[in-house]
Scaffold this motif. Structure first.
Motif, short mmCIF file in Angstrom:
data_model
loop_
_atom_site.label_atom_id
_atom_site.label_comp_id
_atom_site.label_asym_id
_atom_site.label_seq_id
_atom_site.Cartn_x
_atom_site.Cartn_y
_atom_site.Cartn_z
N ASP A 6 0.87 -1.04 -0.02
CA ASP A 6 -0.12 0.10 0.11
C ASP A 6 0.70 1.23 0.03
O ASP A 6 2.03 1.05 0.51
CB ASP A 6 -1.17 0.08 1.31
N TRP A 8 1.72 5.25 1.20
CA TRP A 8 1.60 6.02 2.36
C TRP A 8 0.68 7.12 1.85
O TRP A 8 1.02 7.56 1.02
CB TRP A 8 3.03 6.20 2.82
N THR A 9 0.08 7.65 3.04
CA THR A 9 -0.58 8.94 2.97
C THR A 9 0.39 10.11 3.18
O THR A 9 1.33 9.77 3.83
CB THR A 9 -1.87 9.00 3.98
N ASN A 10 -0.17 11.07 2.88
CA ASN A 10 0.89 12.38 3.40
C ASN A 10 1.23 12.52 4.84
O ASN A 10 2.47 12.59 5.00
CB ASN A 10 0.14 13.76 2.97
N GLU A 11 0.08 12.13 5.44
CA GLU A 11 0.18 12.22 7.25
C GLU A 11 1.44 11.13 7.49
O GLU A 11 2.19 11.43 8.19
CB GLU A 11 -0.97 12.09 7.95
N ALA A 12 1.12 10.04 6.93
CA ALA A 12 1.99 8.80 7.40
C ALA A 12 3.44 9.07 6.87
O ALA A 12 4.52 8.98 7.69
CB ALA A 12 1.32 7.50 6.84
N PRO A 59 0.81 6.40 -6.63
CA PRO A 59 0.49 6.72 -5.45
C PRO A 59 1.65 6.35 -4.33
O PRO A 59 1.68 7.09 -3.36
CB PRO A 59 -0.72 6.00 -4.89
N HIS A 60 2.56 5.70 -4.80
CA HIS A 60 3.74 5.38 -4.01
C HIS A 60 4.79 6.31 -4.19
O HIS A 60 5.23 6.80 -5.33
CB HIS A 60 4.46 4.01 -4.20
N ARG A 61 5.46 6.96 -3.07
CA ARG A 61 6.18 8.22 -3.12
C ARG A 61 7.31 8.09 -2.19
O ARG A 61 7.32 7.22 -0.98
CB ARG A 61 5.49 9.58 -2.68
N ALA A 389 -1.47 9.20 -10.14
CA ALA A 389 -1.40 9.97 -9.01
C ALA A 389 -0.59 11.27 -9.49
O ALA A 389 -0.25 11.32 -10.65
CB ALA A 389 -0.44 9.46 -7.88
#
Ligand code: ADP
Ligand code: MG
Length: 396
Positions: A6, A8-12, A59-61, A389
């Motif tokens: 998965d 990560w979100t911005n926050e994570a 979406p993976h950054r 993304a």
């Protein structure tokens, strides 16, 4: 389905990078910048021939927490296991210095300065959910995340405009070519910095011009499964150079500066070796496929697009000869299982393959791929789902 990687979100992502920063550099970063890996939908081995390709940002950054310094010291740390923190000076980051991972992380500082955009020293902490060495361009994600941070911290403002992002992408290419000494044609950095959410990036590698092609799979009830084969690509480096050389040799024999200038109808008689002729055939046919693919996707004709993906794979396998057993196996199982399209993606000899499938078929296809790898005694692949993304940005 096996373990799915998965994003990560911005926050994570920001929290992880800030935490590593605080642990190592005992301070708060000025900000966090994130830039994505990418997957190329079609248009493989055409970037260095001035062709067209069509990546999406993942979406993976990669996340870079950074702080500007008042001196010329550079301190870097990454969460990648086995990579040591590095402390040096801006002047140490030059072509020819054997810096390992640090070349990718700090190379943009050299490239910015070389282009007349000086940067101050900096501290950085890197965390990433882009798999390394999987053909999903963790290298560009890293360069672009740090490049965005340096651009911002030093007030150059490149990230604020499309024209500036194009320049920043070119500087990150220079960092990878000249400091990390890895040949790369520009696709990866353009995808990481110039993509828009919900669209694929149609990139013309002759002049780095772009257009955005709507690519919202969810609306069409489709998914794009990325299969990281984790195949060891020991042969890759030499073979990449050999393909580039073959293309240059053939272009010279055909009297063109880039293979892009040829049409699919062009006679290849002037190309001396049958092997080189097949290399050219791939490049020319692949560029035509990208044009057809973009037109198909733009009009929602995903089944036509999927057939072009299969054709691209066959061309890479038979004419360009850069596939391998693992990549072929993904495509074979996908086709047998009724996937809309599938192909190897990236340079080949390992790395990842992509499968375009209906959402309700994805689970069965993923299971079949894992079962086929197990049956042949191959390493279990990693899976992730790709959506189109956005390009890199400051996130904290
Ligand atoms: P890919 O770009 O397909 O993932 P590359 O071989 O081009 O593979 O780049 C992988 C290299 O980039 C790694 O070996 C490492 O040196 C560097 N790299 C990428 N991401 C990171 C990261 N998060 N931390 C440290 N180094 C990284
Ligand atoms: Mg790379």
């Amino acid at each position: 389905m096996g373990a799915v990687l998965d994003a990560w979100t911005n926050e994570a992502g920001a929290a992880k990078a800030q935490q590593v920063f605080a642990e190592h550099w005992e301070a708060e970063p000025d900000g966090v910048w994130a830039s994505p890996g990418r997957v190329n939908l079609i248009g493989e081995h055409v970037d260095y021939n001035g062709g067209l390709c069509m990546p999406i940002a993942l979406p993976h950054r990669t996340f870079a927490a950074m702080r500007r310094r008042d001196d010329d010291v550079v301190r870097l740390v990454t969460d990648v296991a086995g990579s040591s923190p590095w402390v040096g000076r801006l002047g140490d980051i030059v072509p020819g210095s054997s810096l390992g991972w640090v070349a990718y992380a700090a190379g943009p500082a050299w490239a910015l300065a070389e282009s007349g955009r000086p940067v101050a020293g900096f501290d950085a902490a890197i965390c990433s959910c882009v798999p390394l060495g999987a053909g999903l361009s963790s290298s560009a994600a890293l360069e672009c995340a740090v490049g965005l941070g340096l651009d911002d911290l030093n007030g150059h403002g490149l990230a604020a405009t499309e024209e500036g992002r194009r320049t920043l992408a070119e500087l990150c290419v220079r960092a990878e070519n000249d400091v990390a000494l890895a040949p790369t044609g520009g696709l990866d950095q353009a995808a990481s910095l110039r993509s828009q959410a919900g669209s694929a990036l149609l990139l013309d590698c002759r002049d780095q011009s772009i257009s955005h092609v709507w690519f919202d799979l969810a609306v069409a009830g489709l998914v794009l499964l990325v299969v990281d084969t984790r195949a060891p690509h020991a042969l890759g480096d030499g073979q990449y150079a050999a393909r580039r050389n073959a293309c240059e040799r053939a272009a010279a024999q055909l009297g063109v500066s880039l293979l892009r200038e040829l049409t699919p109808e062009a006679s290849l008689e002037a190309v001396a070796s049958p092997e080189d002729q097949r290399r050219v055939k791939h490049v020319v046919s692949e560029i035509a496929r990208v044009q057809e693919f973009a037109a198909a996707v733009a009009t929602g004709r995903f089944y036509a697009a999927g057939e072009l993906m299969y054709a691209s794979h066959e061309s890479l396998r038979d004419d360009y000869e850069v596939s391998c057993r693992e990549l072929d196996l993904v495509v074979e199982v996908a086709r047998a299982g009724g996937a809309i399209g599938a192909r190897m993606t990236g340079g080949g000899f390992g790395g990842s393959a992509i499968v375009l499938a209906r959402e309700d078929e994805a689970q069965a296809l993923a299971d079949a791929i894992l079962a086929a790898f197990a049956a042949e005694g191959l390493t279990t692949p990693s899976l992730l789902f790709a959506t189109a993304a956005a390009g890199g940005a400051r996130i904290a």
